[in-house]
Design an enzyme around this catalytic site. Structure first.
Site, PDB file in Angstrom:
ATOM      1  N   VAL A 117       0.845  -1.187   0.000  1.00 53.61           N
ATOM      2  CA  VAL A 117       0.000   0.000   0.000  1.00 53.61           C
ATOM      3  C   VAL A 117       0.885   1.243   0.000  1.00 53.61           C
ATOM      4  O   VAL A 117       1.824   1.352   0.789  1.00 53.61           O
ATOM      5  CB  VAL A 117      -0.943   0.013   1.219  1.00 53.61           C
ATOM      6  CG1 VAL A 117      -1.851   1.241   1.162  1.00 53.61           C
ATOM      7  CG2 VAL A 117      -1.776  -1.259   1.271  1.00 53.61           C
ATOM      8  N   ASP A 175     -12.238 -12.478   4.217  1.00 50.17           N
ATOM      9  CA  ASP A 175     -10.977 -12.283   4.946  1.00 50.17           C
ATOM     10  C   ASP A 175     -11.180 -11.267   6.076  1.00 50.17           C
ATOM     11  O   ASP A 175     -10.430 -10.304   6.196  1.00 50.17           O
ATOM     12  CB  ASP A 175      -9.882 -11.809   3.988  1.00 50.17           C
ATOM     13  CG  ASP A 175      -8.482 -12.008   4.584  1.00 50.17           C
ATOM     14  OD1 ASP A 175      -8.367 -12.756   5.571  1.00 50.17           O
ATOM     15  OD2 ASP A 175      -7.529 -11.417   4.062  1.00 50.17           O
TER      16      ASP A 175
END
Length: 658
Positions: free
Chosen positions: A46, A155
């Site tokens: 990220v 998830d």
């Protein structure tokens, strides 16, 4: 990437910001200028970036190269990104854009300054039950919105929950796990990060639906109130085993301060059977809101039962009210003022006839008016305040109303998503309104969330099933074709949620339709075993050998292709690598190991007929890598390659079919 270590079957890594990153400073797609690296995980990195077109800060999630090079992943990734981008909810991190730039596959997302829930747990340890629910409620709201839109997160874990600096809660990474599942890139490093939150059905079959997210949310609530996950083990396999075979313990067994309401919430969410869990995150949200409402507020002292809020209390002797004061003034004896005792002067002659005493006349008039005013005052009705009754049971509401001197009238109830069945939804007049003592107030009870029973459409055609589901006030979600030789092709096998379950009105119902006989995937299987298996399934098998670098006598192609819908007795062409001398072939090396002069060979044991999990554990214990391919749903090894008692170098891959 910085150092990593394993904790509770999770791989934790720290970003090494001192290492030069080739993407920092790069302009992606002519639009996103990467400013710095924020974090790195098992599937993506990220970055903080500037959208130069819109002049706004965004977060770019760049997939790792191994995933970006997989065409299947890229196709699924683009599709999932489009679905998630359509999901608009205040507790979901918004996806703005998706794109590729040469070898870079990325997502452009809302930048959320703050920390992950994992960071907060690491700093603070366990949280009080009320605070934990205040975090879970927006998480469940986000998951519920996704479930209503037909999306499954797959998830759910603290790493995917962001806490902003101003206290907002955001859920991230919808759909990414599904894109990963579509590839052959699933590695230990990817699965380890989520094994602690996997539902039993995810471990055993790899299948996941909205109730799998509910299970993970229950595990996360357990961790919030206890500071640890319910299961710990030396290996991920041991943790996964306990998810499948054990019942999640009550949080209060570890932390006695945890209220029973939270124990119940965790127990329902983490039931081993999906059908025993809440139908989706919205159903769990309703239960969480009810639990939060019933937990005591320790920050403010409760009101005394002897002095309900809003009722007029009798005045104390030292503080008489106006009514008491008037009554006392009228009943108390009055002493005449001294100047009213007027004596006639001796020098004035007395007059004859009647002469009224004007003072007495006036005094009498004043007394009459005072008595009239007193009677009028006491004749006025007494007013009381309507107590707060919303959220209370009807019995408690009736008792509190009677204590305030009021009567109640109960009318037909209304459905409500947030107020449980049997509790007061609203009152007329509302709380704190001044009404006459003895007046009647109207109570509207809650019928709880409106739920619709999923109809039974098994055995129907797809169109007939759609009509029946629509008639029940529900909508059809995804339609999935599944191999099934017991149900006629194009007929419905089952639905999700299953028939008989109660769901929210208008909810989407997934339909699973029989694809009939589906071509098995025998790729990589030994020639004789593949031909024998296909013959047992009723196919007419032809085998041709060609020169190929693959392992001799193994299937390298098949017609029809795997998973194609076929008719019983169809002709099948199996292409295998020519059955030449194995040692000559092995001398050229293989895909898993580089040939070395000092190679040590290990005997491959026979695991045919054993449970797939046991066989995999046995082979891994001998140093082999194991790849499992599914032919059916038996869970028992039917074929293996290399064949039993073959010798292979340490670290070679053993293929199992079940």
């Amino acid at each position: 990437m910085g150092p990593c270590q394993w904790q509770n079957a999770r791989k934790l890594c720290w970003v090494d910001t001192t290492t030069a990153d080739p993407l920092v400073g790069r302009l992606l797609d002519g639009r996103y200028r990467i400013e710095s690296r924020i974090a790195r995980g098992g599937m993506a990195t990220v970055y903080l970036a500037l959208d130069v077109r819109l002049d706004r800060t965004v977060a770019l999630k760049v997939m790792h190269r191994s995933l970006a090079e997989d065409p299947a992943f890229v196709r699924r990734f683009i599709g999932e990104a489009k679905s998630v981008a359509s999901l608009s909810h205040p507790n979901v991190v918004h996806v703005f854009d998706q794109g590729t730039d040469n070898d870079v596959v990325y997502l452009s997302m809302e930048y959320v300054p703050g920390r992950t829930l994992r960071d907060i747990l690491r700093d603070r340890g366990r949280l009080p039950a009320r605070e934990a629910l205040e975090i879970m409620i927006p998480v469940l709201a986000a998951l519920g919105a996704a479930h209503q839109a037909g999306l499954v997160h797959r998830d759910v874990k603290p790493e995917n929950v962001l806490m902003t600096d101003d206290g907002r809660v955001k859920v991230v990474d919808f759909g990414l796990a599904r894109a990963i599942e579509a590839t052959n890139q699933t590695r230990t490093g990817v699965m380890i990060g989520t094994i602690g939150y996997m539902a039993p059905e995810q471990v055993t079959t790899g299948a996941a639906d909205v109730r799998s997210d509910v299970y993970a949310a229950g595990i996360m609530l357990f961790e919030l109130v206890t500071g640890q996950q319910p299961y710990d083990g030396e290996t991920p396999m041991s943790v996964a085993y306990r998810h499948v075979h054990d019942t999640v313990p009550a949080p209060s067994s570890l932390v006695p301060e945890v209220p029973p309401l939270v124990d119940t919430l965790v127990a329902n969410a983490t039931a081993r059977e999906p059908g025993d869990r809440p139908a989706d995150a919205t159903a769990m949200l309703v239960a969480a809101v009810d639990a939060h409402r019933m937990l005591p507020r320790t920050s403010t002292p409760p009101l005394s039962h002897s002095q309900p809020h809003g009722l007029h209390q009798p005045p104390t002797p030292s503080q008489p009210n106006a009514r008491t004061a008037v009554h006392a003034a009228q009943s108390a004896p009055q002493a005449a003022p001294a100047h009213t005792l007027i004596q006639p002067r001796a020098e004035m002659p007395q007059r004859r006839g009647f002469r009224p005493n004007w003072f007495l006349v006036i005094l009498a008039g004043v007394m009459v008016v005072a008595v009239a005013l007193t009677g009028w005052y006491f004749a006025q009705p007494e007013y009381v305040a309507v107590p707060e009754l919303v959220g209370k049971s009807l019995a408690v509401a009736e008792k509190n109303a009677a204590r305030a001197g009021l009567k109640i009238k109960t009318v037909d109830g209304k459905h409500d998503e947030n107020v449980a069945e049997g509790l007061v939804l609203r009152t007329d007049p509302v709380a704190e309104t001044e009404v006459e003592r003895g007046a009647t107030i109207t109570l509207v009870p809650s019928l709880g969330p409106k739920r619709v029973v999923v109809p039974d459409v098994a055995g129907m055609t797809g169109n007939d099933a759609r009509d029946k589901i629509a008639a029940a006030g529900l909508t059809v979600g995804t339609v999935t074709r599944v191999a099934n030789t017991e149900v006629e092709r194009d007929k419905v096998i089952r639905t999700s949620p299953q028939n008989g379950e109660k769901v929210k009105e208008g909810a989407k119902i997934a339909i699973f339709v029989s694809a009939g006989l589906v071509m098995p995937d025998v790729g990589g299987m030994p020639k004789d075993e593949a031909a024998a298996y296909l013959g047992q399934q009723g196919f007419q098998v032809q085998v041709q050998e060609v020169d190929d670098d693959a392992e001799p006598c193994t299937v390298i192609a098949q017609t029809p292709k795997a998973k194609a819908e076929v008719d019983p007795g169809a002709q099948v062409m199996v292409t295998v690598a020519r059955c030449q001398d194995f040692l000559n072939w092995f001398g050229r090396g293989d895909d898993d190991d580089e040939a070395r002069d000092d190679q040590q060979f290990t005997l491959v044991p026979g695991v045919i007929g054993k449970d797939v999990k046991d066989a995999k554990s046995e082979l891994e214990a001998l140093g082999f890598k194991v790849r499992v391919q599914r032919l059916g749903n038996r869970g028992v090894v039917q074929f293996q390659r290399p064949l039993p008692n073959s010798e292979r170098p340490a670290g070679s891959t053993v293929f199992l079919w079940h």
